[in-house]
Design an enzyme around this catalytic site. Structure first.
Site, PDB file in Angstrom:
ATOM      1  N   ASP A 183     -18.146  84.942 -50.957  1.00 49.81           N
ATOM      2  CA  ASP A 183     -18.870  85.401 -52.154  1.00 49.81           C
ATOM      3  C   ASP A 183     -19.088  86.919 -52.123  1.00 49.81           C
ATOM      4  O   ASP A 183     -20.071  87.423 -52.663  1.00 49.81           O
ATOM      5  CB  ASP A 183     -20.199  84.654 -52.334  1.00 49.81           C
ATOM      6  CG  ASP A 183     -21.189  84.958 -51.226  1.00 49.81           C
ATOM      7  OD1 ASP A 183     -20.760  85.454 -50.170  1.00 49.81           O
ATOM      8  OD2 ASP A 183     -22.394  84.726 -51.434  1.00 49.81           O
ATOM      9  N   SER A 200     -25.524  93.610 -47.005  1.00 47.73           N
ATOM     10  CA  SER A 200     -25.704  92.195 -47.307  1.00 47.73           C
ATOM     11  C   SER A 200     -24.536  91.359 -46.744  1.00 47.73           C
ATOM     12  O   SER A 200     -24.737  90.230 -46.283  1.00 47.73           O
ATOM     13  CB  SER A 200     -25.843  92.072 -48.822  1.00 47.73           C
ATOM     14  OG  SER A 200     -25.817  90.775 -49.219  1.00 47.73           O
ATOM     15  N   GLU A 254     -16.778  84.025 -56.068  1.00 44.71           N
ATOM     16  CA  GLU A 254     -17.677  82.889 -56.306  1.00 44.71           C
ATOM     17  C   GLU A 254     -18.273  83.025 -57.711  1.00 44.71           C
ATOM     18  O   GLU A 254     -18.879  84.041 -58.037  1.00 44.71           O
ATOM     19  CB  GLU A 254     -18.807  82.852 -55.279  1.00 44.71           C
ATOM     20  CG  GLU A 254     -19.706  81.637 -55.491  1.00 44.71           C
ATOM     21  CD  GLU A 254     -20.868  81.600 -54.516  1.00 44.71           C
ATOM     22  OE1 GLU A 254     -20.791  80.839 -53.549  1.00 44.71           O
ATOM     23  OE2 GLU A 254     -21.849  82.331 -54.740  1.00 44.71           O
ATOM     24  N   LYS A 280     -25.094  88.502 -43.911  1.00 46.24           N
ATOM     25  CA  LYS A 280     -24.620  87.127 -44.097  1.00 46.24           C
ATOM     26  C   LYS A 280     -23.688  86.718 -42.948  1.00 46.24           C
ATOM     27  O   LYS A 280     -23.759  85.592 -42.446  1.00 46.24           O
ATOM     28  CB  LYS A 280     -23.904  86.993 -45.439  1.00 46.24           C
ATOM     29  CG  LYS A 280     -23.495  85.559 -45.742  1.00 46.24           C
ATOM     30  CD  LYS A 280     -23.404  85.292 -47.219  1.00 46.24           C
ATOM     31  CE  LYS A 280     -23.140  83.839 -47.508  1.00 46.24           C
ATOM     32  NZ  LYS A 280     -23.259  83.486 -48.891  1.00 46.24           N
ATOM     33  N   ARG A 291     -21.227  91.224 -59.506  1.00 46.27           N
ATOM     34  CA  ARG A 291     -21.538  92.245 -58.496  1.00 46.27           C
ATOM     35  C   ARG A 291     -20.645  92.044 -57.267  1.00 46.27           C
ATOM     36  O   ARG A 291     -20.131  90.945 -57.024  1.00 46.27           O
ATOM     37  CB  ARG A 291     -23.007  92.167 -58.070  1.00 46.27           C
ATOM     38  CG  ARG A 291     -23.410  90.816 -57.440  1.00 46.27           C
ATOM     39  CD  ARG A 291     -23.413  90.887 -55.932  1.00 46.27           C
ATOM     40  NE  ARG A 291     -23.673  89.628 -55.263  1.00 46.27           N
ATOM     41  CZ  ARG A 291     -22.742  88.831 -54.797  1.00 46.27           C
ATOM     42  NH1 ARG A 291     -21.470  89.104 -54.986  1.00 46.27           N
ATOM     43  NH2 ARG A 291     -23.040  87.722 -54.139  1.00 46.27           N
ATOM     44  N   ALA A 296     -34.126  81.008 -59.415  1.00 48.23           N
ATOM     45  CA  ALA A 296     -33.323  81.515 -58.293  1.00 48.23           C
ATOM     46  C   ALA A 296     -33.645  82.985 -58.002  1.00 48.23           C
ATOM     47  O   ALA A 296     -33.668  83.409 -56.844  1.00 48.23           O
ATOM     48  CB  ALA A 296     -31.837  81.343 -58.602  1.00 48.23           C
ATOM     49  N   GLU A 305     -37.063  83.042 -56.249  1.00 48.19           N
ATOM     50  CA  GLU A 305     -36.952  82.468 -54.905  1.00 48.19           C
ATOM     51  C   GLU A 305     -36.178  83.404 -53.984  1.00 48.19           C
ATOM     52  O   GLU A 305     -36.510  83.566 -52.819  1.00 48.19           O
ATOM     53  CB  GLU A 305     -36.261  81.101 -55.002  1.00 48.19           C
ATOM     54  CG  GLU A 305     -36.429  80.256 -53.772  1.00 48.19           C
ATOM     55  CD  GLU A 305     -35.194  80.243 -52.893  1.00 48.19           C
ATOM     56  OE1 GLU A 305     -35.175  79.484 -51.934  1.00 48.19           O
ATOM     57  OE2 GLU A 305     -34.251  81.013 -53.162  1.00 48.19           O
ATOM     58  N   VAL A 338     -15.037  91.618 -67.885  1.00 44.38           N
ATOM     59  CA  VAL A 338     -14.397  91.903 -69.185  1.00 44.38           C
ATOM     60  C   VAL A 338     -13.896  90.603 -69.820  1.00 44.38           C
ATOM     61  O   VAL A 338     -14.125  90.333 -70.999  1.00 44.38           O
ATOM     62  CB  VAL A 338     -13.221  92.909 -69.016  1.00 44.38           C
ATOM     63  CG1 VAL A 338     -12.383  92.983 -70.282  1.00 44.38           C
ATOM     64  CG2 VAL A 338     -13.753  94.284 -68.668  1.00 44.38           C
ATOM     65  N   LYS A 339     -13.235  89.752 -69.008  1.00 48.34           N
ATOM     66  CA  LYS A 339     -12.671  88.516 -69.560  1.00 48.34           C
ATOM     67  C   LYS A 339     -13.752  87.578 -70.090  1.00 48.34           C
ATOM     68  O   LYS A 339     -13.629  87.033 -71.181  1.00 48.34           O
ATOM     69  CB  LYS A 339     -11.829  87.797 -68.498  1.00 48.34           C
ATOM     70  CG  LYS A 339     -10.520  88.523 -68.229  1.00 48.34           C
ATOM     71  CD  LYS A 339      -9.644  87.769 -67.265  1.00 48.34           C
ATOM     72  CE  LYS A 339      -8.321  88.518 -67.101  1.00 48.34           C
ATOM     73  NZ  LYS A 339      -7.370  87.788 -66.254  1.00 48.34           N
TER      74      LYS A 339
HETATM   75  P1  0O2 Z   1     -26.901  86.643 -52.574  1.00 54.71           P
HETATM   76  O1  0O2 Z   1     -27.744  87.781 -52.151  1.00 54.71           O
HETATM   77  O2  0O2 Z   1     -27.318  86.051 -53.871  1.00 54.71           O
HETATM   78  O3  0O2 Z   1     -25.450  86.950 -52.540  1.00 54.71           O
HETATM   79  P2  0O2 Z   1     -25.771  79.045 -47.731  1.00 54.71           P
HETATM   80  O4  0O2 Z   1     -25.611  79.600 -46.348  1.00 54.71           O
HETATM   81  O5  0O2 Z   1     -25.535  77.561 -47.839  1.00 54.71           O
HETATM   82  O6  0O2 Z   1     -27.055  79.493 -48.407  1.00 54.71           O
HETATM   83  P3  0O2 Z   1     -23.089  79.652 -48.583  1.00 54.71           P
HETATM   84  O7  0O2 Z   1     -22.605  78.768 -47.502  1.00 54.71           O
HETATM   85  O8  0O2 Z   1     -22.507  81.032 -48.646  1.00 54.71           O
HETATM   86  O9  0O2 Z   1     -24.682  79.763 -48.606  1.00 54.71           O
HETATM   87  O10 0O2 Z   1     -22.688  78.972 -49.923  1.00 54.71           O
HETATM   88  P4  0O2 Z   1     -23.542  78.623 -51.171  1.00 54.71           P
HETATM   89  O11 0O2 Z   1     -24.465  77.516 -50.883  1.00 54.71           O
HETATM   90  O12 0O2 Z   1     -22.509  78.421 -52.222  1.00 54.71           O
HETATM   91  O13 0O2 Z   1     -24.420  79.934 -51.480  1.00 54.71           O
HETATM   92  C1  0O2 Z   1     -23.837  81.107 -51.929  1.00 54.71           C
HETATM   93  C2  0O2 Z   1     -24.780  81.832 -52.853  1.00 54.71           C
HETATM   94  O14 0O2 Z   1     -25.462  80.908 -53.720  1.00 54.71           O
HETATM   95  C3  0O2 Z   1     -25.908  82.569 -52.188  1.00 54.71           C
HETATM   96  O15 0O2 Z   1     -25.463  83.797 -51.717  1.00 54.71           O
HETATM   97  C4  0O2 Z   1     -26.911  82.688 -53.333  1.00 54.71           C
HETATM   98  O16 0O2 Z   1     -26.492  83.658 -54.272  1.00 54.71           O
HETATM   99  C5  0O2 Z   1     -26.791  81.354 -53.964  1.00 54.71           C
HETATM  100  N1  0O2 Z   1     -27.718  80.423 -53.314  1.00 54.71           N
HETATM  101  C6  0O2 Z   1     -27.408  79.394 -52.513  1.00 54.71           C
HETATM  102  N2  0O2 Z   1     -28.509  78.753 -52.123  1.00 54.71           N
HETATM  103  C7  0O2 Z   1     -29.563  79.396 -52.669  1.00 54.71           C
HETATM  104  C8  0O2 Z   1     -30.981  79.195 -52.636  1.00 54.71           C
HETATM  105  O17 0O2 Z   1     -31.507  78.265 -52.005  1.00 54.71           O
HETATM  106  N3  0O2 Z   1     -31.737  80.068 -53.343  1.00 54.71           N
HETATM  107  C9  0O2 Z   1     -31.193  81.092 -54.063  1.00 54.71           C
HETATM  108  N4  0O2 Z   1     -32.021  81.906 -54.726  1.00 54.71           N
HETATM  109  N5  0O2 Z   1     -29.866  81.315 -54.103  1.00 54.71           N
HETATM  110  C10 0O2 Z   1     -29.058  80.477 -53.417  1.00 54.71           C
HETATM  111  P5  0O2 Z   1     -26.322  84.616 -50.646  1.00 54.71           P
HETATM  112  O18 0O2 Z   1     -25.382  85.439 -49.849  1.00 54.71           O
HETATM  113  O19 0O2 Z   1     -27.200  83.676 -49.876  1.00 54.71           O
HETATM  114  O20 0O2 Z   1     -27.237  85.512 -51.494  1.00 54.71           O
END
Ligand code: 0O2
Length: 272
Positions: free
Chosen positions: A73, A52, A140, A56, A46, A152, A155, A22-23
């Site tokens: 996150d 998930s 996050e 993680k 989200r 992203a 990927e 909203v903000k």
């Molecule tokens: P989702 O499903 O999007 O929530 P890491 O283990 O380094 O990958 P970390 O330590 O949690 O992740 O911190 P980081 O690097 O800030 O990454 C957090 C989120 O950033 C990820 O959450 C992704 O949303 C996005 N992200 C980071 N690296 C990548 C990447 O290489 N490709 C894509 N597509 N997204 C990335 P999740 O939980 O991995 O995924």
């Protein structure tokens, strides 16, 4: 944790995401209403699904009772910008807000990940008010361009499909396309001013047309202006809208403003 407990655990995260959406959406609206360029193009948010979160936690070796502290996150906001420069502007906006406390920042824009991933991450602590009292929720915020988001998203789907065993050829293609995304963002930045000007003109015109139609409606319904006079005004509006310049439309809109403001007048002399 049982499903009921999970649901209870996630409630303040959902509240944080909803409030932040909203903000940020309101911020975009304020820019638009002020006729200004918004550095934020789209707002998404989200709460991670339970599966998930568990996946993680397993991947990072986090025990179930440490999820709250170690996974930051669970609540996520994504702010999509048109241009790379907008990312810095959005980061600055967040740094200046008093309702979000920044806990860390990671700049994957200037230092993309090995995979090619590019985005600016800001982790904040955000206070929500629940029926049990105040709670500080980690959120996050990912800030990226439309092009970075496209990459992203693709990927992410491939990573999910291959579960950590992405074929070398696909990884290389993704790295190459990440390079193309950076080139595209660079190209777009070089014509940013032109694009922003064009969008500004479009917005100005849209606001003006809405004003004109509103005034016409008022003249018709509230001030009981005659059908003939309304038709004359409408004809002139259509002519200017279809063939006139923005200046003419502005002038027309100002004349209509004056006419509508003058509630007592029965004269339509400015259109005669
Ligand atoms: P989702 O499903 O999007 O929530 P890491 O283990 O380094 O990958 P970390 O330590 O949690 O992740 O911190 P980081 O690097 O800030 O990454 C957090 C989120 O950033 C990820 O959450 C992704 O949303 C996005 N992200 C980071 N690296 C990548 C990447 O290489 N490709 C894509 N597509 N997204 C990335 P999740 O939980 O991995 O995924």
């Amino acid at each position: 944790m049982e499903i009921q407990l999970w649901r209870k655990f996630l409630v303040p995260y959902e509240l944080a995401v909803q409030e932040l959406i909203v903000k940020f959406e309101h911020m975009v609206k304020q820019y638009q209403q002020a006729g200004l360029y918004s550095p934020i193009e789209q707002v998404h948010g989200r709460v991670k699904t339970i599966s998930s979160i568990l996946a993680k936690a397993k991947r990072k070796g986090v025990a179930n009772d440490k999820i709250k502290e170690k996974i930051d996150d669970i609540a996520g906001i994504r702010l999509i910008c048109q241009f790379v420069d907008d990312i810095d502007a959005v980061v600055e906006i967040i740094r200046n807000r008093s309702d979000m406390t920044i806990t860390s920042e990671i700049d994957y824009v200037h230092q993309p990940k090995e995979s090619g991933y590019s985005s600016y991450h800001i982790n904040i602590s955000y206070e929500v008010m629940t029926i049990y009292g105040k709670k500080c929720i980690p959120v996050e915020i990912q800030i990226r361009t439309l092009a970075m988001n496209f990459w992203a998203t693709i990927e992410h789907s491939l990573k999910y499909k291959y579960q950590g065993r992405m074929p070398m050829e696909i990884s290389q293609r993704l790295m190459a396309s990440a390079k193309a995304v950076r080139a595209l963002d660079g190209e777009m930045s070089s014509i940013r001013e032109d694009v922003v000007d064009a969008q500004q003109l479009f917005r100005e015109k849209a606001v003006m047309v809405a004003d004109i139609l509103n005034n016409l409606d008022n003249l018709h319904k509230r001030y009981q202006t005659s059908e003939d006079a309304i038709k004359n005004i409408q004809d002139e509006f259509h002519r200017i809208y279809n063939h006139g310049s923005l200046e003419e439309l502005k002038d027309f809109s100002n004349r209509l403003d004056r006419l509508a403001a003058d509630r007592n007048t029965q004269s339509l002399s400015v259109f005669e």
